[in-house]
Design a protein around this motif. Structure first.
Motif, PDB file in Angstrom:
ATOM      1  N   HIS A 214      -2.569  -0.548  -6.805  1.00 31.05           N
ATOM      2  CA  HIS A 214      -2.816  -1.715  -5.829  1.00 31.05           C
ATOM      3  C   HIS A 214      -4.010  -1.270  -4.999  1.00 31.05           C
ATOM      4  O   HIS A 214      -4.103  -0.343  -4.293  1.00 31.05           O
ATOM      5  N   LEU A 215      -4.846  -2.257  -5.043  1.00 29.32           N
ATOM      6  CA  LEU A 215      -6.022  -2.326  -4.199  1.00 29.32           C
ATOM      7  C   LEU A 215      -6.000  -3.140  -2.892  1.00 29.32           C
ATOM      8  O   LEU A 215      -6.654  -2.899  -1.933  1.00 29.32           O
TER       9      LEU A 215
ATOM     10  N   ALA B 122       4.177   6.328   8.834  1.00 29.70           N
ATOM     11  CA  ALA B 122       3.251   7.176   8.212  1.00 29.70           C
ATOM     12  C   ALA B 122       3.277   7.567   6.650  1.00 29.70           C
ATOM     13  O   ALA B 122       2.416   7.473   5.994  1.00 29.70           O
ATOM     14  N   ILE B 123       4.432   7.927   6.594  1.00 29.10           N
ATOM     15  CA  ILE B 123       4.897   8.094   5.298  1.00 29.10           C
ATOM     16  C   ILE B 123       4.807   6.723   4.238  1.00 29.10           C
ATOM     17  O   ILE B 123       4.247   7.215   3.146  1.00 29.10           O
ATOM     18  N   GLU B 124       5.277   5.963   4.655  1.00 29.91           N
ATOM     19  CA  GLU B 124       5.196   4.721   3.893  1.00 29.91           C
ATOM     20  C   GLU B 124       3.545   4.221   3.484  1.00 29.91           C
ATOM     21  O   GLU B 124       3.280   4.127   2.272  1.00 29.91           O
TER      22      GLU B 124
ATOM     23  N   VAL C 286      -6.410  -3.227   5.119  1.00 30.12           N
ATOM     24  CA  VAL C 286      -5.186  -3.604   5.910  1.00 30.12           C
ATOM     25  C   VAL C 286      -4.144  -2.135   5.908  1.00 30.12           C
ATOM     26  O   VAL C 286      -3.364  -2.033   6.714  1.00 30.12           O
ATOM     27  N   TYR C 287      -4.170  -1.387   4.813  1.00 30.10           N
ATOM     28  CA  TYR C 287      -3.630  -0.254   4.735  1.00 30.10           C
ATOM     29  C   TYR C 287      -3.887   0.805   5.803  1.00 30.10           C
ATOM     30  O   TYR C 287      -3.355   1.443   6.530  1.00 30.10           O
TER      31      TYR C 287
ATOM     32  N   LEU D   8      -2.052   4.044   0.986  1.00 29.23           N
ATOM     33  CA  LEU D   8      -3.552   4.455   1.122  1.00 29.23           C
ATOM     34  C   LEU D   8      -4.060   5.380   0.099  1.00 29.23           C
ATOM     35  O   LEU D   8      -5.397   5.017  -0.456  1.00 29.23           O
ATOM     36  N   ILE D   9      -3.391   6.147  -0.761  1.00 31.67           N
ATOM     37  CA  ILE D   9      -3.830   6.956  -1.604  1.00 31.67           C
ATOM     38  C   ILE D   9      -3.638   6.448  -3.070  1.00 31.67           C
ATOM     39  O   ILE D   9      -4.010   6.767  -4.010  1.00 31.67           O
TER      40      ILE D   9
END
Length: 336
Positions: free
Chosen positions: A268-269, A228-230, A92-93, A235-236
Motif C-alpha cells: 500500500h503506497l 499509533a499501533i495501527e 495521510v499515514y 507507515l512501514i
C-alpha cells in the motif's frame, strides 16, 4: 525477451488519495468537535468542572487532529514527481500518526494533569450549576454521535465482512478508523464526565469530578496507543488484502504459457494506491513479443478487477534463477 528481463506495465501515474467518503467523515467530525469545544469551555468556566474542562481540551485536540487528517488527504492527492516517483499517498499515514501523538501527549496528558490538580485542591473546589454541565454534555454526546455515525456508515460500506476487529485491522484508510476511534473515545469520555459531575453533585464531593478527568486521560491514552499501533503498520508498509494475491495467482495459473508465479508481492503506497510486483516464469518456447503482449494484458485485467492496484511491475524470471537469487539474499542478510 531474455529470462530475467523486467517489464513495466501501465502508466503508473497518480498517487493514492482519500475518497470523498473519507473527507466527508473528517469534515463532519471537525465541525462537530469545534462546536462542542466552544460549548464545553463555556460550561467549564460557568460550572468549575474539571472533567468538563478536560472534555473541552479533548474536543480542541480532536478538531486539530481532523485538520491534520485533511492536510494528509489533500497532500496525498499530489501527482508523482521526480523526487517522489510513487506519489504522495503515504502522506495521510504520516499525518494520522501525528494525530496519535497529539492525542496522547496533549489530550491524555492534560486531562490527567487536570484531574490530579483537582484532587489535590478538592477542598477549595466548588461545582456550580451541575444541570448546565449535564445539559451541555448531552448536546456534546448528540454531536459526537452524529460524527460517529458518519464515519461508521463509511466504515460499514468498506468493511470486508471478516469480523469487526479484522475489518478494523484491514482498513487501510486512516481517515476512517482514526475518526471512528476518536469519536468512540469522545462518546465514552462524555459519559465518564457526566458520571463524575453527577456523583459530585449528589455527594457534594468534588473528587468524583476530578477522578472523571483522570479516567478521560487514561481513555485518551489507550486510544492514542491503539491508533499509533495501527498507523505504524501502514507507515512501514503493509500488503494489500490476500484476496488480490489469491485471485491473481488463480487466474494467471490457468495460462498455458506460464510455468509458475515465483513471487507476488503487494504494498500500500496510500489508502487507494497499491503497488504490485510479480516474478513470472514463462515457457521457454514463448517468444518475447508474446510475453510483452501477455504482460500488458495481465496488467489491464488486474487493474480492471482491482482498481486499487495502480502500478504493476512484472519480472520475467526462471524458477531456478529466482531460487538462486533468494538464496543469495538470505545468505547476504541472515535473520538473527
Amino acid at each position: 525477451m531474455a529470462k530475467g528481463a523486467r517489464h513495466r506495465a501501465g502508466p503508473g501515474s497518480g498517487s493514492g488519495s482519500g475518497s470523498g467518503g473519507s473527507k466527508g467523515a473528517v469534515i463532519a467530525a471537525a465541525g462537530a468537535n469545534l462546536a462542542i469545544a466552544v460549548t464545553k469551555f463555556v460550561a467549564a468556566a460557568f460550572t468549575g468542572s474539571s472533567s468538563m474542562f478536560a472534555e473541552g481540551v479533548h474536543s480542541v485536540i480532536d478538531t486539530a487532529n481532523q485538520g491534520f487528517l485533511l492536510i494528509g488527504l489533500s497532500n496525498s492527492r499530489k501527482p508523482a514527481d521526480a523526487k517522489h516517483p510513487f506519489g504522495y499517498g503515504a502522506e495521510v499515514y504520516f499525518w494520522s500518526f501525528l494525530v496519535a501523538i497529539f492525542l496522547f501527549a496533549l489530550g491524555a496528558g492534560f486531562s490527567t494533569y487536570e484531574g490530579v490538580i483537582g484532587i489535590l485542591s478538592v477542598e477549595d473546589a466548588e461545582l456550580t450549576s451541575p444541570l448546565v454541565a449535564l445539559g451541555v454534555l448531552f448536546l456534546a454526546f448528540c454531536f459526537e454521535g452524529y460524527s460517529w455515525s458518519v464515519a461508521s456508515r463509511e466504515f460499514q460500506h468498506r468493511r470486508g465482512g471478516h469480523g469487526l476487529l479484522r475489518d478494523f485491522h484491514d482498513m487501510k484508510d486512516p481517515a476512517i478508523f482514526v475518526v471512528l476511534f476518536e469519536d468512540s473515545a469522545a462518546c465514552i469520555g462524555v459519559v465518564i464526565a457526566a458520571i463524575g459531575i453527577g456523583l459530585s453533585w449528589v455527594t457534594g464531593n468534588h473528587v468524583f469530578d476530578a477522578i472523571g478527568s483522570i479516567l478521560i486521560g487514561i481513555l485518551l491514552g489507550v486510544t492514542a496507543i491503539l491508533l499509533a499501533i495501527e498507523v505504524k503498520g501502514l507507515l512501514i508498509g503493509e500488503a494489500a488484502g490476500p484476496e488480490i494475491e489469491r485471485a491473481i495467482r488463480e487466474k494467471l495459473g490457468e495460462r498455458p504459457e506460464i510455468l509458475a508465479i515465483n513471487e507476488l508481492r503487494t504494498l500500500h503506497l496510500g489508502p487507494e494506491d497499491v503497488l504490485l510486483t510479480m516474478s513470472v516464469d514463462f515457457r521457454d518456447d514463448v517468444v518475447s513479443q508474446r510475453i510483452e503482449a501477455m504482460v500488458s494484458e495481465m496488467e489491464g485485467r488486474i487493474r480492471e478487477r482491482f482498481p486499487i492496484v495502480r502500478k504493476v511491475y512484472v519480472e520475467v524470471q526462471s524458477q531456478s534463477g529466482h531460487r538462486d537469487l533468494a538464496r543469495q539474499d538470505r545468505e547476504a542478510h541472515p535473520v538473527d
